[in-house]
Design a protein around this motif. Sequence first.
Motif, PDB file in Angstrom:
ATOM      1  N   THR A 262       0.834  -1.202   0.000  1.00 28.38           N
ATOM      2  CA  THR A 262       0.000   0.000   0.000  1.00 28.38           C
ATOM      3  C   THR A 262       0.866   1.248   0.000  1.00 28.38           C
TER       4      THR A 262
ATOM      5  N   VAL B 119       1.286   4.228  -2.988  1.00 29.14           N
ATOM      6  CA  VAL B 119       1.173   5.663  -2.723  1.00 29.14           C
ATOM      7  C   VAL B 119       2.424   6.382  -3.202  1.00 29.14           C
TER       8      VAL B 119
ATOM      9  N   ARG C 149       0.031   5.912  -7.332  1.00 32.23           N
ATOM     10  CA  ARG C 149      -1.067   5.071  -7.836  1.00 32.23           C
ATOM     11  C   ARG C 149      -1.985   4.652  -6.688  1.00 32.23           C
ATOM     12  N   ARG C 150      -2.577   5.621  -6.026  1.00 37.99           N
ATOM     13  CA  ARG C 150      -3.461   5.344  -4.897  1.00 37.99           C
ATOM     14  C   ARG C 150      -4.665   4.496  -5.300  1.00 37.99           C
ATOM     15  N   ASP C 151      -5.090   4.597  -6.570  1.00 34.84           N
ATOM     16  CA  ASP C 151      -6.255   3.842  -7.017  1.00 34.84           C
ATOM     17  C   ASP C 151      -6.020   2.334  -6.978  1.00 34.84           C
TER      18      ASP C 151
ATOM     19  N   THR D 192      -4.535   0.814  -4.415  1.00 33.53           N
ATOM     20  CA  THR D 192      -4.428   0.334  -3.035  1.00 33.53           C
ATOM     21  C   THR D 192      -5.621  -0.536  -2.639  1.00 33.53           C
TER      22      THR D 192
ATOM     23  N   LEU E 128      -1.742   3.717   4.038  1.00 35.56           N
ATOM     24  CA  LEU E 128      -2.304   4.957   3.502  1.00 35.56           C
ATOM     25  C   LEU E 128      -1.969   6.165   4.368  1.00 35.56           C
TER      26      LEU E 128
ATOM     27  N   GLU F 297     -13.159   8.298   0.256  1.00 35.02           N
ATOM     28  CA  GLU F 297     -12.407   7.945  -0.943  1.00 35.02           C
ATOM     29  C   GLU F 297     -12.337   6.438  -1.174  1.00 35.02           C
TER      30      GLU F 297
ATOM     31  N   LEU G 241     -10.283   4.611  -4.294  1.00 26.67           N
ATOM     32  CA  LEU G 241      -9.142   3.754  -3.983  1.00 26.67           C
ATOM     33  C   LEU G 241      -9.323   2.332  -4.510  1.00 26.67           C
TER      34      LEU G 241
ATOM     35  N   ARG H  41       7.529   4.170   0.792  1.00 29.45           N
ATOM     36  CA  ARG H  41       7.247   5.275  -0.141  1.00 29.45           C
ATOM     37  C   ARG H  41       8.501   5.656  -0.919  1.00 29.45           C
TER      38      ARG H  41
END
Length: 458
Positions: free
Chosen positions: A87, A91, A95-97, A99, A169, A232, A236, A315
Amino acid sequence: MESSAARTSPEAGTRASPYREELPQLLKLSGPVVLSRLGIMTMGLTDAVVLGRYSAKELGFHALAWAPTSVALTTAIGLLVGVQVMTARAVGEGRRDRTGAVLRRGLSYGLLIGLASAVLLAALGPPFLHVIGLDPELADGASLPLLVFSLSLPLYALSVVGSFWLEGLARPGPAAVAMWVANIVNLALVLLLVPGHFGLPALGATGAAWATFGARTFLTLAIFAYIARMGEARSLGVFRKPERDRAAEAEQRRIGYGGGASNFFEVAAFASMNVIAGWIGGLAVAAWAIVLNVMAIVFMVPLGLASGAAVLVGRAYGARDAAGIVRAGVVAFIVTLAFALVVSLVIWPAAGLIVGGYTRETPLLAIAAPAMALAALMFVPDCLQVVVAQALRARGDVLVPTATHMVTYFGVMMPLGYWLAIPLGYGVNGLVGAIILASLISAGLLLARFWMLSRRGL
């Protein structure tokens, strides 16, 4: 990612040190996670205090039931750590979508792990207690609480998936709140079931295990109620079936294999100390349970720092920022070192008072208090090793932390603990001495590995 030019320009020297910029991020991420991890151990503390004041014998039953349970539970937690790391990487990659896909994979995997853990623990746990040389009364008394503990593993595995996803997240707060409300549930149930009230029979250690089951059920429901209501959640990908990504699935499992194996080696070795204490006698089991409970509560803080370090390192790794990986690791290590030193300086002179909060039985105090004072020497290396290991996993180094934990805890701590405790006659103090040496070796090897990889770059 900060460019090389920005790092070397004259203006860069007038800005805040990047290390100082990492510190508030680490504390922001780690603070709620520390509270959540402390909440986990507060359940154990509540059970130990209530049981210790109710009956030293029941406290011993609970400690022995928890020994194999802790191995199954923490191995399952380690197997799921890929949820947090993947995850955070998504981020970092912007590409948070994606997660949501990590969460959904984690839920399927977590349910499977939880069910398998429950079945194995229920089938093998009681026979294990009866064949390892314990007094038959101890083995019989611990068997039923162990079976009750096994029932909560599937739901708890799912709660770990949700917590890890929120931590990845950088939203660890809701899981921490849910954990502390679950502690209130546990407190109410343990006070009701252990001594027996309102016409209910006194269940002792079994009642504490049922209280744990009720608290974990609440925790799981609370975490996923929050996730389902997140604003969200849809963006996500929480409610969207993802396309099959075998490479991502394999990487998520691979990270988990390393975490699960490391946790297994470390916790199984610690659980073996319960068995060695059982060979010494019932008072030694109760004394070791008190010392281990305090050690475990302290350990929750570096576990939280390890989580924050993993998110920051993950990250940076996802963004291919080698300097960011080093900064995140160094800041986490320094904060961990400072915390452990403070704890050691507090616990050493206060050992008698701390143990006195668990029991009023003079023979038990005489065994547990010296061991608690000696344990002050263990906190620095033990806290450091868990944070460094998690930072290494977040940057893709899975094998070395696992091998290190296998060598130091299985190869050093277990045999040394037996030798010091029984043949040499140091008892519970011998168990603590073995942990000190194993933790020193583990921390040294892992720090050397992080330094070597930092010099090598990505």
